[in-house]
Write an enzyme that holds these catalytic residues in place. Structure first.
Site, PDB file in Angstrom:
ATOM      1  N   ASP A   1       0.756  -1.250   0.000  1.00  0.00           N
ATOM      2  CA  ASP A   1       0.000   0.000   0.000  1.00  0.00           C
ATOM      3  C   ASP A   1       0.791   1.307   0.000  1.00  0.00           C
ATOM      4  O   ASP A   1       0.598   2.150  -0.854  1.00  0.00           O
ATOM      5  CB  ASP A   1      -0.944   0.029   1.215  1.00  0.00           C
ATOM      6  CG  ASP A   1      -1.812  -1.226   1.296  1.00  0.00           C
ATOM      7  OD1 ASP A   1      -1.729  -2.067   0.374  1.00  0.00           O
ATOM      8  OD2 ASP A   1      -2.573  -1.365   2.273  1.00  0.00           O
TER       9      ASP A   1
ATOM     10  N   GLU B   1       1.497 -10.253  11.802  1.00  0.00           N
ATOM     11  CA  GLU B   1       1.443  -9.762  10.428  1.00  0.00           C
ATOM     12  C   GLU B   1       2.805  -9.270   9.927  1.00  0.00           C
ATOM     13  O   GLU B   1       3.186  -9.511   8.791  1.00  0.00           O
ATOM     14  CB  GLU B   1       0.425  -8.606  10.369  1.00  0.00           C
ATOM     15  CG  GLU B   1       0.185  -8.017   9.001  1.00  0.00           C
ATOM     16  CD  GLU B   1      -0.803  -6.839   9.050  1.00  0.00           C
ATOM     17  OE1 GLU B   1      -1.126  -6.360  10.153  1.00  0.00           O
ATOM     18  OE2 GLU B   1      -1.255  -6.411   7.977  1.00  0.00           O
TER      19      GLU B   1
END
Ligand SMILES: *[C@@H]1O[C@H](CO)[C@@H](O)[C@H](O)[C@H]1NC(C)=O
Ligand SMILES: *[C@@H]1O[C@H](CO)[C@@H](O)[C@H](O)[C@H]1NC(C)=O
Ligand SMILES: *[C@@H]1O[C@H](CO)[C@@H](O)[C@H](O)[C@H]1NC(C)=O
Length: 833
Positions: A598, A801
């Site tokens: 992103d 993550e």
């Protein structure tokens, strides 16, 4: 709300006839030695049947701590909730959805296979108990059993806990008003008793898809204790009894079970407060018991139990079609659980062999098994509509974010894995290909089932949504502004990457065509059974070909639309005639969500002239994958067309994206004078042609540049893995710092895999020094990543993550299993090149 008598009578009649029909089929089945033969001798049909049965039931409501459903659009949904009853506040922590913020020491499957069952352990700090949930399936896949066991934390031996099991039957018919006898029913079998029930509580039901079934819940062994403090304040509130409450809810609402339960409880308390001036003296273990105030009977049933201290109880679901020795009962459930856990263990050991130095202690094996189980425990099945905006057309020059306005499309179904049960409990296109990698050798049939489910979502325009927010339950977990998907936005085609890995495995190990078992002398005499499940499609070239034929048209649409919509400018900016050049659509000044990475820095100011190196690499992955698939189908002209694309892509990666000055691959844009110029931010982007194996094997100089970038501590190397953005970059650790320094496991896996690959293809052309570098980086990187992830798993209870590149500390979403499970693949890789 009671069913009219006539309808009841009809249902009873229907049930009788259903029962008779099932019985006939059942007898035939029992007579025949081989049940699959009875249905059809066609191999494809046999496989489909075995596969559907074996994957019918599962904890496919993975957004919950524990929620079961079949892989059927609208059917029987069940779930477990619990809360502490020592005080009046704990009801606020009634557990149902697995939430990132819940104070859990750990919560994950530690042993699980979707075809067998397994064990989940949930250590709930606030409720002062550790919960062990065992789930086991019958051999025919049609019935199941669950054991819930709670062990109080030290110092909380007399903890009071309430468990609530619920089951709700939704109907195939869309319109609830039309519901008639053929939609089936779910009802209480016990004689109704507002005072509660001693012993077992039994529900029975029928539906078109499931047939006749029963769900029974026991009260557990004699060692269980129920709170006995003080007198019973109201006869309805005896905590030693099980309490049942039922009501009718429309389709697509059973998932709100927690809210419904709370509402009913509030209503009961309101009533008690009115009735008893001394209500505040009611102990919590009585006050929070649900009461059957209305005498409703509907499709959703709650069964509430209250225990003190350690406790356990079982739930068994028995389908009428399951043979008696295959049934799971309160008497045999322990034996069946043991067999299931042994089975999962055996399968794990058979499929994974942890390599040095990770084969020396039990810790690593337990860790590896939890990675796999947690990944598989994320398998979800969803059905419903989703929001798409097909109106908004992005203005090429604006680079602003758009407010999308969606319309409902669907219904769709999806069988998928999820990045993180507590944080991202739904399908993500970019993640999914990585999810499948650890499963390729474990159960390729499962992988192909999941892929097919995804490929089915490709629409007529060749587009597939980046994030799969299907149905109201999924939508409830996503902020409104992110619920709508746009067909202008694509996402890395990682499923194609996984498919390539799969076909390469076949080529490497099986040589498509030489099969050991089952034998294929005469196609139509062939019989396969459940024990072959896992490798059937890959071992039967004809099946694999049929499978591929079926998905090929969609894949081709996907490929064509991907290339068309993301085409970049070539001639316009004097970039030659090779048009393999692409630009991610939908990027804003700060974000390129389509790329999956992103906030990674991209050329500034943003310009339509931009070309993205990661995107060209992804198109290369697609071309190569399409070429392999077309070749499997012997489509010669497609093979040569895709081959040409691949060749042109490889050429343009070098021609357009290699920067001689920076010695890495970069995005290309133009300067103020509209001249081509590279914008290089060293990091994951710079490695993409290497990660996707699109650098020609003989370009030793490029390979050397890649390994140098990886190995340099001032650039990408850290003691905990390869960081996403170079320490030397101006944006390092800035902004939201999502892909601007943290270590991501998926990319680290690709790095290790590519180092191994290129060492294999090219080491004979490498200098001694370069060979040494490849070997050292490979060996240390693998160990660094694994050790850090294991370390954090030990200290926090979870796999995460991302990991901080400076400290190794965990970041982001917890229980990210998820592509972080690729660590398991690393543990399987050799210690040294
Ligand atoms: C493959 O598909 C063809 C045509 O649909 C079918 O006739 C054949 O039986 C299938 N092969 C196998 C092994 O099932
Ligand atoms: C298996 O399930 C799929 C849909 O999930 C269905 O299309 C197929 O017909 C089923 N196969 C058999 C043999 O019932
Ligand atoms: C670990 O695996 C290596 C081979 O990779 C083997 O030589 C060694 O004996 C194994 N160690 C243990 C403790 O099993």
């Amino acid at each position: 709300m009671r069913l009219p008598i006539l309808a009841n009578a009809l249902i009873a009649l229907f049930a009788l006839s259903f029962c008779a029909a099932e019985q006939v089929k059942f007898d035939i089945l029992a007579d025949s030695e081989d049940t699959s033969q009875w249905f059809n001798s066609d191999l494809e049909h046999q496989y489909s049947h075995l596969s559907n049965d074996s994957l019918l039931w599962g904890p496919y409501r993975s957004a919950l701590y524990f929620g079961l459903r079949p892989r059927i659009p609208r059917s029987l949904l069940s779930g477990l909730m619990w809360f502490n009853m020592d005080n009046y506040d704990s009801i606020g922590k009634l557990r149902h959805f697995y939430e990132q913020g819940d104070n859990m020491k750990r919560a994950n499957w530690v042993s699980y296979d979707p075809r067998i069952g397994g064990r989940q352990i949930i250590d709930d700090v606030d409720s002062h108990i550790k919960i062990i949930i065992d789930f086991v399936k019958s051999e025919d896949g049609k019935s199941w059993g669950v054991k819930v066991k709670a062990v109080p934390h030290k110092g909380f031996e007399n903890v009071k806990t309430s468990f609530i099991w619920y089951s709700g039957l939704e109907s195939k018919k869309d319109n609830d008003e039309d519901r008639d006898s053929s939609s089936g029913y779910l009802k209480l079998e016990n004689q109704k008793n507002v005072l509660g029930y001693k012993g077992n509580v039994k529900l029975s039901g029928v539906s078109e898809e499931l047939g006749l079934f029963e769900i029974e819940i026991n009260d557990g062994p004699k060692t269980n204790k129920h709170p006995s403090s003080g007198k019973i304040m109201d006869p309805d509130l005896d905590p030693s009894r099980a309490h049942h409450y039922s009501l009718r809810v429309p389709n697509d609402n059973v998932w709100k079970a927690r809210d419904i339960f709370i509402t009913m409880l509030q209503e009961s308390i309101k009533d008690l407060v009115e009735k008893y001036p001394q209500f505040s003296e009611f102990p919590p273990e009585q006050a929070f018991i649900i009461r059957d105030l209305h005498n409703f009977e509907g499709n959703l049933h709650f069964i509430q139990k209250v225990y003190e201290g350690a406790c356990e109880f079982d739930v068994v679901y028995t389908n009428a079609i399951t043979t008696s020795n295959d049934k799971i009962t309160f008497d045999n459930i322990n034996v069946k659980i043991k067999r299931a856990l042994d089975g999962v263990n055996e399968k794990f050991e058979q499929k994974f062999s942890l390599n040095k130095p990770f084969n020396k202690s039990k810790k690593f094996k337990a860790f590896g098994k939890e990675l796999l189980s947690g990944l598989l425990g994320g398998i979800s099945y969803v059905y419903g509509d989703h929001l798409v905006d097909r109106e908004t057309v992005f203005d090429e020059d604006s680079f602003e974010s758009y407010e999308l306005v969606g319309s409902f499309e669907g219904p769709h179904e999806l069988f998928t894995l999820v990045p993180s049960r507590p944080f991202f409990p739904r399908g993500f296109l970019w993640d999914e290909g990585f999810h499948l990698l650890p499963l390729l050798k474990y159960d390729s049939d499962l992988v192909l089932e999941i892929m097919k489910s995804w490929f089915n979502l490709i629409d007529d325009g060749g587009w597939i949504a980046r994030e799969q927010i299907i149905g109201p339950e999924s939508r409830s977990r996503v902020p409104k502004q992110f619920q709508v998907q746009s067909p202008e936005i694509v996402n890395p085609p990682t499923l194609m990457l996984a498919f390539t890995f799969l076909l390469e495995n076949v080529k490497g190990e099986n040589d498509l065509g030489s099969i050991d078992e089952p034998n294929t002398v005469d196609g139509d005499e062939q019989v396969i059974d459940k024990s072959h499940l896992g490798q059937i499609l890959l071992n039967n070239p004809e099946l694999l070909t049929n499978y591929t034929k079926e998905i090929y048209p969609k894949l081709k649409l996907y490929y064509e639309s991907f290339r068309r919509t993301q085409q970049g400018y070539v001639e316009e900016f004097d970039r030659g005639t090779n048009r393999e050049a692409y630009r991610w659509r939908g990027r804003t000044v700060s974000h390129c969500l389509a790329s999956g990475i992103d906030d990674y820095p991209r050329p500034l100011p943003a310009d339509v002239a931009e070309l993205n190196v990661d995107l060209l690499s992804w198109v290369g992955v697609m071309s190569r994958s399409m070429k392999m698939i077309a070749s499997l189908l012997k489509l010669e002209s497609d093979v040569s067309e895709f081959g040409k694309h691949e060749k042109d892509i490889i050429e343009n990666l070098e021609r357009l994206h290699w920067s001689d000055k920076d010695q890495v691959y970069c995005d290309l844009s133009v300067n103020e004078d509209d001249e081509n110029s590279h914008e290089c931010h060293k990091g994951y982007i710079s490695l993409f042609p290497f990660l996707t194996k699109l650098i020609p094997e003989d370009k030793i100089h490029k390979l050397e540049a890649m390994i140098n970038l990886i190995a340099d501590p001032e650039e990408l190397w850290s003691d905990f893995g390869i960081r996403s953005l170079s320490k030397s970059d101006e944006y390092y650790r800035t902004g939201e710092n999502y892909w601007k320094s943290p270590i991501w496991i998926n990319i680290n896996y690709l790095i290790i895999d590519s180092i191994q690959h290129y060492y294999g293809t090219s080491h004979t052309h490498m200098s001694e020094e370069l060979k040494e570098k490849f070997k050292t980086v490979y060996k240390n990187l693998r160990v660094n990543i694994i050790n850090n992830v294991v370390d954090k798993w030990e200290s926090t209870g979870y796999v995460w993550e991302q990991y901080d590149d400076a400290t190794g500390k965990e970041k982001g979403a917890k229980n990210f299993l998820g592509w972080s499970s690729a660590v398991l693949l690393m543990m399987n890789m050799p210690e040294e090149l």
